[in-house]
Scaffold this motif. Structure first.
Motif, PDB file in Angstrom:
ATOM      1  N   ASN A 232      -0.244 -16.538 -15.849  1.00  0.00           N
ATOM      2  CA  ASN A 232      -1.599 -16.525 -16.403  1.00  0.00           C
ATOM      3  C   ASN A 232      -2.038 -15.148 -16.891  1.00  0.00           C
ATOM      4  O   ASN A 232      -3.167 -14.719 -16.653  1.00  0.00           O
ATOM      5  N   GLY A 233      -1.148 -14.446 -17.555  1.00  0.00           N
ATOM      6  CA  GLY A 233      -1.508 -13.143 -18.105  1.00  0.00           C
ATOM      7  C   GLY A 233      -1.527 -12.037 -17.089  1.00  0.00           C
ATOM      8  O   GLY A 233      -2.081 -10.956 -17.340  1.00  0.00           O
ATOM      9  N   GLY A 234      -0.938 -12.259 -15.942  1.00  0.00           N
ATOM     10  CA  GLY A 234      -0.946 -11.254 -14.888  1.00  0.00           C
ATOM     11  C   GLY A 234       0.169 -10.242 -15.032  1.00  0.00           C
ATOM     12  O   GLY A 234       1.160 -10.451 -15.736  1.00  0.00           O
TER      13      GLY A 234
ATOM     14  N   LYS B 169       0.813  -1.213   0.000  1.00  0.00           N
ATOM     15  CA  LYS B 169       0.000   0.000   0.000  1.00  0.00           C
ATOM     16  C   LYS B 169       0.846   1.263   0.000  1.00  0.00           C
ATOM     17  O   LYS B 169       0.395   2.322  -0.451  1.00  0.00           O
ATOM     18  N   ASP B 170       2.086   1.179   0.484  1.00  0.00           N
ATOM     19  CA  ASP B 170       2.928   2.379   0.541  1.00  0.00           C
ATOM     20  C   ASP B 170       3.316   2.870  -0.845  1.00  0.00           C
ATOM     21  O   ASP B 170       3.397   4.081  -1.087  1.00  0.00           O
ATOM     22  N   ILE B 171       3.569   1.926  -1.759  1.00  0.00           N
ATOM     23  CA  ILE B 171       3.950   2.337  -3.116  1.00  0.00           C
ATOM     24  C   ILE B 171       2.846   2.016  -4.123  1.00  0.00           C
ATOM     25  O   ILE B 171       3.071   2.055  -5.337  1.00  0.00           O
ATOM     26  N   LYS B 172       1.659   1.681  -3.597  1.00  0.00           N
ATOM     27  CA  LYS B 172       0.464   1.463  -4.425  1.00  0.00           C
ATOM     28  C   LYS B 172       0.713   0.403  -5.491  1.00  0.00           C
ATOM     29  O   LYS B 172       0.452   0.594  -6.683  1.00  0.00           O
ATOM     30  N   LEU B 173       1.186  -0.751  -5.032  1.00  0.00           N
ATOM     31  CA  LEU B 173       1.538  -1.860  -5.898  1.00  0.00           C
ATOM     32  C   LEU B 173       0.412  -2.890  -5.893  1.00  0.00           C
ATOM     33  O   LEU B 173      -0.043  -3.301  -4.818  1.00  0.00           O
ATOM     34  N   TRP B 174      -0.025  -3.312  -7.083  1.00  0.00           N
ATOM     35  CA  TRP B 174      -1.155  -4.247  -7.190  1.00  0.00           C
ATOM     36  C   TRP B 174      -0.830  -5.406  -8.120  1.00  0.00           C
ATOM     37  O   TRP B 174      -0.148  -5.242  -9.137  1.00  0.00           O
ATOM     38  N   ASP B 175      -1.344  -6.569  -7.756  1.00  0.00           N
ATOM     39  CA  ASP B 175      -1.325  -7.749  -8.611  1.00  0.00           C
ATOM     40  C   ASP B 175      -2.616  -7.713  -9.424  1.00  0.00           C
ATOM     41  O   ASP B 175      -3.715  -7.646  -8.853  1.00  0.00           O
ATOM     42  N   VAL B 176      -2.517  -7.744 -10.754  1.00  0.00           N
ATOM     43  CA  VAL B 176      -3.693  -7.610 -11.613  1.00  0.00           C
ATOM     44  C   VAL B 176      -3.623  -8.595 -12.775  1.00  0.00           C
ATOM     45  O   VAL B 176      -2.574  -9.179 -13.065  1.00  0.00           O
ATOM     46  N   LEU B 177      -4.746  -8.762 -13.451  1.00  0.00           N
ATOM     47  CA  LEU B 177      -4.807  -9.408 -14.754  1.00  0.00           C
ATOM     48  C   LEU B 177      -5.100  -8.339 -15.788  1.00  0.00           C
ATOM     49  O   LEU B 177      -5.847  -7.385 -15.502  1.00  0.00           O
ATOM     50  N   VAL B 178      -4.538  -8.470 -16.970  1.00  0.00           N
ATOM     51  CA  VAL B 178      -4.816  -7.513 -18.041  1.00  0.00           C
ATOM     52  C   VAL B 178      -5.296  -8.270 -19.276  1.00  0.00           C
ATOM     53  O   VAL B 178      -4.912  -9.406 -19.525  1.00  0.00           O
ATOM     54  N   ASP B 179      -6.162  -7.624 -20.033  1.00  0.00           N
ATOM     55  CA  ASP B 179      -6.697  -8.221 -21.248  1.00  0.00           C
ATOM     56  C   ASP B 179      -6.882  -7.127 -22.301  1.00  0.00           C
ATOM     57  O   ASP B 179      -7.557  -6.129 -22.030  1.00  0.00           O
ATOM     58  N   PRO B 180      -6.260  -7.253 -23.478  1.00  0.00           N
ATOM     59  CA  PRO B 180      -5.439  -8.374 -23.942  1.00  0.00           C
ATOM     60  C   PRO B 180      -4.015  -8.308 -23.381  1.00  0.00           C
ATOM     61  O   PRO B 180      -3.342  -7.278 -23.493  1.00  0.00           O
ATOM     62  N   ALA B 181      -3.570  -9.420 -22.785  1.00  0.00           N
ATOM     63  CA  ALA B 181      -2.271  -9.439 -22.113  1.00  0.00           C
ATOM     64  C   ALA B 181      -1.109  -9.266 -23.085  1.00  0.00           C
ATOM     65  O   ALA B 181      -0.081  -8.685 -22.734  1.00  0.00           O
ATOM     66  N   ARG B 182      -1.278  -9.747 -24.315  1.00  0.00           N
ATOM     67  CA  ARG B 182      -0.157  -9.715 -25.266  1.00  0.00           C
ATOM     68  C   ARG B 182       0.271  -8.291 -25.624  1.00  0.00           C
ATOM     69  O   ARG B 182       1.389  -8.076 -26.091  1.00  0.00           O
ATOM     70  N   LYS B 183      -0.616  -7.327 -25.388  1.00  0.00           N
ATOM     71  CA  LYS B 183      -0.310  -5.948 -25.758  1.00  0.00           C
ATOM     72  C   LYS B 183       0.355  -5.155 -24.640  1.00  0.00           C
ATOM     73  O   LYS B 183       0.769  -4.012 -24.842  1.00  0.00           O
TER      74      LYS B 183
END
Length: 349
Positions: free
Chosen positions: A128-130, A89-103
């Motif tokens: 897994n595209g994260g 939370k201090d550096i506002k870091l998040w684990d996410v999925l993105v779509d389309p991941a290849r871009k």
């Protein structure tokens, strides 16, 4: 058992895309796990099956508005970002999925909100595209979270085949949700209204609350026939002393222990000890439940009707018995019960 044994043909029109008008008025199928007999009721009739000394265990996780849409720098292509969990939370870091991941590559910047006011930088790739995103925001952590969530939508499952609406921020959430962290609603709990909870209290039922932050792992497609070789998803869970005291007292008193949802069933089976009592827990579980499995703590399960090949279906079959549950699903299709998170409910007693 094999994966293919949990396959069945589900007509698309039986997948619920919207909730019932009132939470406690969905349909309820009651399955007796001893003889496989079935009753057809309305969910609020659940009060007919429980009373003094019975204990309901609820999952009080709170769903975050996890689905956001942003734009990629330069091309301004539309990118879906699905928030999984906050890493720092201090550096506002998040684990996410993105779509389309290849871009989306390390070093890319994504822009969100009116006038592209919120910027995130891609700093790492995950499985897994994260991706790992670092959000650039000058305000406090509380201000950042408030702004981020205001941009997000309810994370409806893809099988609903529609965009989330404003109503979903309230309906894709249990009325007792308090502990933020889920990206999938504990669907069985969606059927409980305040009026129904009050009626159960008047009937001298006990309530216990644990936290298991539902992730996407239970909804990932498995393609390996041997169930013992499936990927095991990790989910964060917390069981407090207060929850243990209420649930263990109910168990020792001989009352029914009602797991409200497969997430609760999974949490209880993770925390139960060899003496048959549940213990305090604060960590992660990768408990994997599929038939044949001897349920050690809960005596009843409230759950929704799940998708074919679903890990959630496997958990329900572990409680109700494989043949009984699959026969019940065949009847559910014939009787046109609604499937999925916004669908109808099953009580296994």
């Amino acid at each position: 058992m094999k994966l293919s044994e949990f396959d069945f043909k589900l007509p698309e029109h039986l997948i619920a895309s919207h909730p019932t008008q009132h939470r406690d008025e969905s349909r309820l199928m009651v399955l007796n796990r001893k003889d496989g007999s079935i009753e057809h009721r309305v969910f609020k009739d659940i009060i007919s099956y429980f009373g003094k000394g019975d204990t309901f265990v609820f999952n009080n996780t709170k769903v975050i508005p996890a689905r956001l849409y942003g734009k990629k720098e330069k091309t301004m292509a539309r990118i879906e970002v699905f928030l999984l969990r906050e890493l720092n939370k201090d550096i506002k870091l998040w684990d996410v999925l993105v779509d389309p991941a290849r871009k989306i590559r390390i070093g890319n910047k994504l822009y969100f909100g009116p006038d592209d006011a919120l910027v995130a930088e891609v700093i790492d790739n995950t499985i897994n595209g994260g991706r790992t995103l670092r959000f650039l925001y000058d305000g406090t952590h509380e201000e950042f979270k408030s702004y981020l969530y205001a941009l997000g939508a309810a994370p409806l499952p893809k099988y609903m085949n529609r965009e989330a609406e404003e109503e979903d921020l309230e309906r894709f959430q249990t009325i007792y949700a308090s502990e933020e962290g889920a990206v999938i609603a504990p669907a069985a709990g969606l059927h409980f209204s305040r009026e129904l909870l009050k009626r159960l209290q008047i009937a001298d039922c006990n309530f216990a609350y644990l936290t298991l932050h539902n992730g996407l792992g239970n909804f990932e497609n498995q393609d390996i026939e041997d169930l013992s070789k499936h990927r095991k998803n990790n989910e964060q869970m917390i069981i407090t002393k207060e929850c243990c005291d209420v649930a263990n007292k109910g168990k020792e008193g001989g009352g029914q222990i009602v797991a409200v949802g497969t997430s609760v069933l999974r949490a209880l089976e993770t925390a139960v000890s060899t003496d048959g009592r549940i213990k305090e827990f604060d960590g992660w579980t990768n408990k994997y439940i599929y038939p044949p499995y001897n349920i050690a703590f809960a005596t009843s399960l409230i759950t929704n009707f799940h998708m074919p090949l679903s890990l959630l279906l496997m958990m329900a079959a572990s409680m109700g018995g494989y043949e009984h549950v699959m026969n019940a699903y065949e009847m559910a299709i014939k009787e046109e019960y609604r499937f999925g998170a916004y669908g109808d409910a099953m009580l296994i007693i």
